[in-house]
Write an enzyme that holds these catalytic residues in place. Structure first.
Site, PDB file in Angstrom:
ATOM      1  N   ASP A 178       1.163  -1.085   0.008  1.00 16.99           N
ATOM      2  CA  ASP A 178       0.124  -0.217  -0.125  1.00 16.99           C
ATOM      3  C   ASP A 178       0.998   1.111   0.057  1.00 16.99           C
ATOM      4  O   ASP A 178       1.612   1.684   0.986  1.00 16.99           O
ATOM      5  CB  ASP A 178      -0.817  -0.025   1.251  1.00 16.99           C
ATOM      6  CG  ASP A 178      -1.801   1.158   1.200  1.00 16.99           C
ATOM      7  OD1 ASP A 178      -1.397   2.283   0.538  1.00 16.99           O
ATOM      8  OD2 ASP A 178      -2.898   0.963   1.797  1.00 16.99           O
ATOM      9  N   HIS A 179       1.241   1.763  -1.133  1.00 12.80           N
ATOM     10  CA  HIS A 179       2.226   2.897  -1.154  1.00 12.80           C
ATOM     11  C   HIS A 179       2.197   3.922  -0.335  1.00 12.80           C
ATOM     12  O   HIS A 179       2.946   4.736  -0.267  1.00 12.80           O
ATOM     13  CB  HIS A 179       2.499   3.216  -2.626  1.00 12.80           C
ATOM     14  CG  HIS A 179       1.353   4.192  -3.255  1.00 12.80           C
ATOM     15  ND1 HIS A 179       0.419   3.633  -3.995  1.00 12.80           N
ATOM     16  CD2 HIS A 179       1.470   5.269  -3.466  1.00 12.80           C
ATOM     17  CE1 HIS A 179      -0.365   4.578  -4.347  1.00 12.80           C
ATOM     18  NE2 HIS A 179       0.264   5.661  -4.156  1.00 12.80           N
ATOM     19  N   HIS A 241      -6.036   2.477   1.093  1.00 18.77           N
ATOM     20  CA  HIS A 241      -5.092   3.908   1.671  1.00 18.77           C
ATOM     21  C   HIS A 241      -5.871   4.434   2.706  1.00 18.77           C
ATOM     22  O   HIS A 241      -5.200   4.659   3.986  1.00 18.77           O
ATOM     23  CB  HIS A 241      -5.062   4.861   0.462  1.00 18.77           C
ATOM     24  CG  HIS A 241      -4.499   4.080  -0.745  1.00 18.77           C
ATOM     25  ND1 HIS A 241      -3.192   3.431  -0.608  1.00 18.77           N
ATOM     26  CD2 HIS A 241      -4.916   4.252  -2.215  1.00 18.77           C
ATOM     27  CE1 HIS A 241      -3.134   2.818  -1.970  1.00 18.77           C
ATOM     28  NE2 HIS A 241      -4.022   3.355  -2.645  1.00 18.77           N
TER      29      HIS A 241
END
Ligand SMILES: NC(=O)c1ccc[n+]([C@@H]2O[C@H](COP(=O)([O-])OP(=O)(O)OC[C@H]3O[C@@H](n4cnc5c(N)ncnc54)[C@H](OP(=O)(O)O)[C@@H]3O)[C@@H](O)[C@H]2O)c1
Length: 494
Positions: A178-179, A241
């Protein structure tokens, strides 16, 4: 001790957009910093019949914007090997195993393997299954798999995908990207909360009125149209996110700042999300889709989007957390495309003073005694500015006595942030170190989907009135109304 990491990366989808835009530049930065040196190699695989030479050219091109020394780039690219491979063809894994073993011997890789699945998730199961059946995992050294979002499109499909992966890998070998968790200021949430007594002692429903999380994008759907139209903002941004950010904002203090302890607390936070009943969805979540404006096309007129698409390009929602710390505090979240600007921020809105002694007449005439004092707001600016702001009340300059809001402001220096690692670089480094703190664990994924599934199901069963917001705005009016009905307002306005 040497900081050099030793591993063979196998990048499935080595010809794709993610590999070229994010992975190769990030690996290069790790190489420039000495985390990768002599003992690493990369196999890029995809169907295209590229040669090693062509692949080296692609690697070099992907680094063009870094203006690096050409000799260093050439040396780095020399560690890359291309293998044309259809992931559904078992025979190709035999060749992949041979190449892996050859490179292991050549570079002294000690059986360490990182498999990066930079491909559509419907291939993850096949790849994992073949890695097992063709004995590509090594008995010595580590075997880790990094996977990209989306992790399923609802709880059931996520579980199926997880079952496929766990048939080959243990949970502690799976690194779900999950950047946002790789972003500097998202990682900073824990430092701000647990490193400062003033915040941690106020971080609860006695002092906090509401919390607002905004992930705003200025662009439209761009080249991800086909994927996006099957997903929408709720699945694309909220399930992963936004709920990850919420878990970091709301979790209790971990015993130690370790992957295991943090995961325990994040899971507890996500378990405490109040599930919505279907009949509550319409009053707690707002969906939107952008209209046309001047030269800007409406979502339904974008390339590859159906003219009657009901996909949400905007979501705003009110999330409640049922535990001792947060009972009664609304968490308002919103995200969307074609909004006023590109930024991510978190606004923690504190309760006003109980009495406004500076305006006593007002107090006597007004039931809401402190209405004329602005609430304190702690803003965590995630991007593009990286910093923290505190709004507080102070005396206005000059004669008389009036209060006015002032801001204490900290922002990381622009030059320092330009040199600080990007999300993918941090996360690749973490994976090399065997540290999955900033990756999503299965139980977190599971609870997040269960929360989101109710909303999506309700939306799928009810036809929206789309399009309903103007490009360049902050979404439909109903998003403002969502807060107004609770006596609140968005801190960030257009
Ligand atoms: N791009 C981004 O910024 C981004 C952001 C977040 C998440 N993601 C996720 O990352 C993953 C990759 O995205 P992407 O944008 O890089 O996609 P992409 O550009 O479409 O790349 C897909 C890759 O898969 C390969 N491929 C497709 N079918 C194959 C097969 N049967 N056997 C072997 N290789 C095959 C393609 O190469 P060939 O055609 O040569 O086979 C290509 O290298 C997806 O899960 C996506 O959701 C991407």
């Amino acid at each position: 001790m040497s900081k050099e990491k030793i591993a063979l990366f196998t990048i499935f989808g080595g010809t794709g957009d993610l590999a070229q835009r994010k992975l190769y530049p990030s690996l290069f930065k790790l190489y420039q910093k000495g985390y990768l040196k002599e003992h690493f190699a990369v196999i890029g695989t995809a169907r295209r019949p590229w040669t090693n030479e062509h692949y080296h050219g692609v690697i070099t091109d992907s680094l063009a914007s870094l203006n690096a020394d050409p000799a260093t780039v050439a040396k780095f690219a020399g560690h890359f090997y291309y293998q044309s491979h259809d992931v559904t063809d078992a025979q190709h894994y035999v060749t992949l195993k041979q190449l892996s073993e050859k490179l292991d011997a050549q570079y002294g890789l000690q059986g360490n393997r990182i498999f990066y699945l930079a491909m559509a998730p419907n291939f993850f199961g096949t790849i994992a299954q073949h890695l097992r059946s063709e004995n590509i995992l090594t008995p010595n050294g580590f075997n880790r798999v990094i996977i990209e979002k989306p992790f399923g499109h609802d709880f059931e499909s996520a579980k199926e995908l997880n079952d496929q992966l766990t048939a080959t890998f243990n949970e502690n070998q799976i690194y779900r990207i999950d950047h946002y968790l790789g972003k500097e200021m998202i990682q900073n949430i824990s430092a701000i909360r647990f490193g400062n007594n003033i915040w941690e002692s106020l971080w609860n429903n006695r002092y906090i009125s509401n919390v607002q999380v905004t992930l705003s994008e200025k662009l439209g759907v761009e080249e991800r149209a086909v994927y996006y139209d099957n997903s929408g903002a709720l699945r694309d941004m909220v399930q992963n996110h936004i709920l990850q950010i919420l878990s970091l904002l709301t979790m209790d203090q971990p015993v130690e700042f370790t992957e295991k302890d943090i995961d325990v607390e994040k899971v507890k936070a996500l378990r405490s999300l109040r599930p919505l009943k279907p009949e509550e969805v319409a009053t707690n979540f707002v969906r939107g889709q952008y209209a046309a404006d001047g030269d800007v096309k409406a979502y339904r007129n974008e390339d590859k989007i159906s003219p009657d698409s009901n996909t949400d390009t905007f979501v705003a929602g009110k999330v409640m957390i049922d535990n001792f710390r947060w009972s009664g505090v609304p968490f308002y979240v919103r995200t969307g495309k074609r909004l006023a600007d590109k930024f991510t921020r978190i606004d923690v809105v504190f309760k006003r003073p109980i009495v406004n002694i500076f305006n006593h007449d007002d107090v006597r005439e007004n039931d809401d005694a402190a209405t004329s004092l602005a609430p304190n707001v702690l803003t965590i600016n995630v991007e593009p500015t990286e910093g923290v702001e505190l709004r507080m009340n102070a005396k206005a300059l000059g004669q008389g006595f009036a209060t006015t809001p002032v801001k204490l402001n900290f922002a990381h220096d622009a030059a320092a942030t330009a040199n600080s690692p990007e999300a993918y670089e941090r996360l690749l480094h973490d994976a090399l170190n065997g540290d999955a703190t900033n990756f999503t664990h299965w139980k977190e994924v599971a609870y997040s989907w269960k929360f989101v599934d109710v909303i999506q199901k309700y939306w799928d069963e009810h036809t929206p009135d789309f399009p309903n917001y103007r490009p360049g705005s902050m979404g439909p009016d109903a998003s403002d109304e969502l807060l107004r009905q609770d006596g609140h307002e968005w801190i960030y306005k257009e």
